[in-house]
Design an enzyme around this catalytic site. Structure first.
Site, PDB file in Angstrom:
ATOM      1  N   ASP A 331       0.850  -1.185   0.000  1.00  0.00           N
ATOM      2  CA  ASP A 331       0.000   0.000   0.000  1.00  0.00           C
ATOM      3  C   ASP A 331       0.892   1.243   0.000  1.00  0.00           C
ATOM      4  O   ASP A 331       1.901   1.264   0.693  1.00  0.00           O
ATOM      5  CB  ASP A 331      -0.823  -0.045   1.311  1.00  0.00           C
ATOM      6  N   ARG A 333      -0.740   4.487   0.213  1.00  0.00           N
ATOM      7  CA  ARG A 333      -1.696   5.590   0.394  1.00  0.00           C
ATOM      8  C   ARG A 333      -1.285   6.594   1.473  1.00  0.00           C
ATOM      9  O   ARG A 333      -1.776   7.698   1.514  1.00  0.00           O
ATOM     10  CB  ARG A 333      -3.088   5.037   0.704  1.00  0.00           C
TER      11      ARG A 333
END
Ligand SMILES: [Zn+2]
Length: 421
Positions: A331, A333
């Site tokens: 990830d 983000r």
């Protein structure tokens, strides 16, 4: 076909020497309460001497602007006519705007509210908004279904007959205060600057040559905020607030792909937001342009193939591993930056947080916002093929009121196979 004009500048002017770039600029004192003390962000390409930031407006769309100029369809020195573009509602200033390091990834004064910096603009400074606030009617077919099933009701004010939902919406471009970003990620600012320079292929030399410029407008997507109900309720401690923070997933959000729960969860968030707004509070949907966990859609589709074609099929126990094989990480983000939008809105307490993500929950609560209740996606809204994702996420620490899937459940949760795999 556009007419190609000869370039007006005979030589290229580099940005790394203070003698030209930013010579007559206004200093930005990030975090100052008075916007005139804080100073405007000036990213104009017209008068380089006025510039006081690294990068330019419009995020990645700056590249299209370059194409428009190069192809002769846009004047190099076009200046935006901002007549009638002012926000439809005023947001802030809130106390959170001036708490040190509370907001470091957007410009809280970016909406140019109430004729902000009009004196400077009259003097010829090209100051543009990085936030735009408008109104809209939106129509979500699933909400109409919810009305038909009696789950929600038409009130004629927020939800109209025919399913129209009245919203205020804000588009926000990122503006990074580099010392603040470095601090939030516990890295040295010089290392952050160097890495940003290198990982963008050397796109912004000032990152390394101009430590005096502390604000960077990165070429990435920003946020869109949808507000349902009374704006005042967002900051009123006596009225309820529902929030969903949603990261972009074009495949599901727009095209209805069933491999994940994105659109169903987004729509559920809007339904909860509507109910809260109808109960006298407000509902806020924050849509973050972070496609495919900020890995991008190409990486995302490669991962889908890797998941579906692996031996034993698409299984919950290898859900994160397949992403890591392709992207190197699970990830990107970085939810640490996400609460900035909430602080721009002045949020201090969320009564209903429509998200199961532990990363989002931790980021929001650690930034000082209280979360009263977490709302999971109702089981009935999860597409069959998305059980792989859902079970993997619950096992990895996502919020659930039910059982956390064990290893056996994970290995036995298998998604759809490619017929021609
Ligand atoms: Zn999705």
């Amino acid at each position: 076909m556009a007419t190609v004009q000869p370039p007006r500048h005979k030589h290229i002017v580099l940005t790394s020497h203070p003698g030209n770039f930013g010579q007559d600029s206004i200093e930005i004192k990030w975090g100052e309460a008075d916007p005139n003390e804080r100073g405007p962000i000036i990213a104009t390409l017209g008068n380089r001497a006025h510039r006081n930031v690294i990068g330019t407006h419009s995020g990645g769309y700056a590249v299209y602007r370059a194409l428009a100029v190069a192809s002769g369809s846009l004047e190099r020195d076009h200046r935006a006519d901002l007549t009638n573009t002012a926000p439809t509602v005023s947001i802030g200033p809130h106390a959170s705007w001036t708490v040190p390091d509370k907001i470091i990834s957007l410009d809280p004064f970016g909406a140019l509210d109430q004729e902000l910096f009009s004196d400077l603009r009259a003097e010829g400074y090209d100051i543009r908004p990085s936030i735009a606030i408008t109104k809209a009617h939106i129509n979500i077919p699933e909400l109409q279904e919810a009305v038909n099933q009696g789950r929600i009701h038409v009130d004629g004010k927020i939800l109209k007959d025919g399913g129209e939902l009245l919203v205020t919406k804000a588009a926000i471009e990122p503006a990074w205060h580099l010392p603040g970003i470095a601090k939030r990620f516990s890295v040295k600012e010089s290392d952050l600057r160097r890495t940003l320079f290198e990982q963008t292929g050397g796109m912004f030399p000032e990152l390394v040559t101009r430590p005096d410029l502390q604000v960077f407008l990165p070429p990435i997507g920003g946020h869109t905020v949808y507000i349902l109900g009374d704006l005042e309720a967002i900051t009123d401690p006596d009225r309820p607030l529902a929030v969903r923070i949603h990261d972009e997933c074009n495949g599901s959000d727009v095209f209805g792909s069933d491999i994940c729960t994105c659109r169903p969860y987004l729509v559920h968030g809007i339904e909860v937001a509507l109910e809260t707004a109808q109960a006298g509070g407000a509902g806020v949907i924050i849509y973050a342009r972070k496609e495919g966990r900020a890995l991008g859609e190409v990486t995302k589709f490669l991962v889908y193939n890797a998941r579906k074609r692996q031996e034993g099929g698409d299984r919950a126990d290898t859900y994160f591993t397949r992403t890591e094989c392709v992207a190197g990480v699970q990830d990107m983000r970085f939810q640490e930056l996400m609460p900035d939008v909430m602080h721009w809105l002045g949020i201090t307490r969320i009564d209903q947080f429509v998200s199961m993500s532990n990363l989002k929950y931790d980021a929001v609560t650690q930034s000082g916002i209280e979360i009263v209740e977490r709302i999971s996606i109702p089981e009935g809204l999860i597409p069959a093929d998305a059980q792989v994702e859902m079970k993997a996420k619950k096992a990895a620490g996502y919020y659930t009121e039910g059982d956390v899937p064990d290893e056996t459940v994970l290995t036995q949760t298998i998604g759809r196979q490619y017929e021609d795999a």
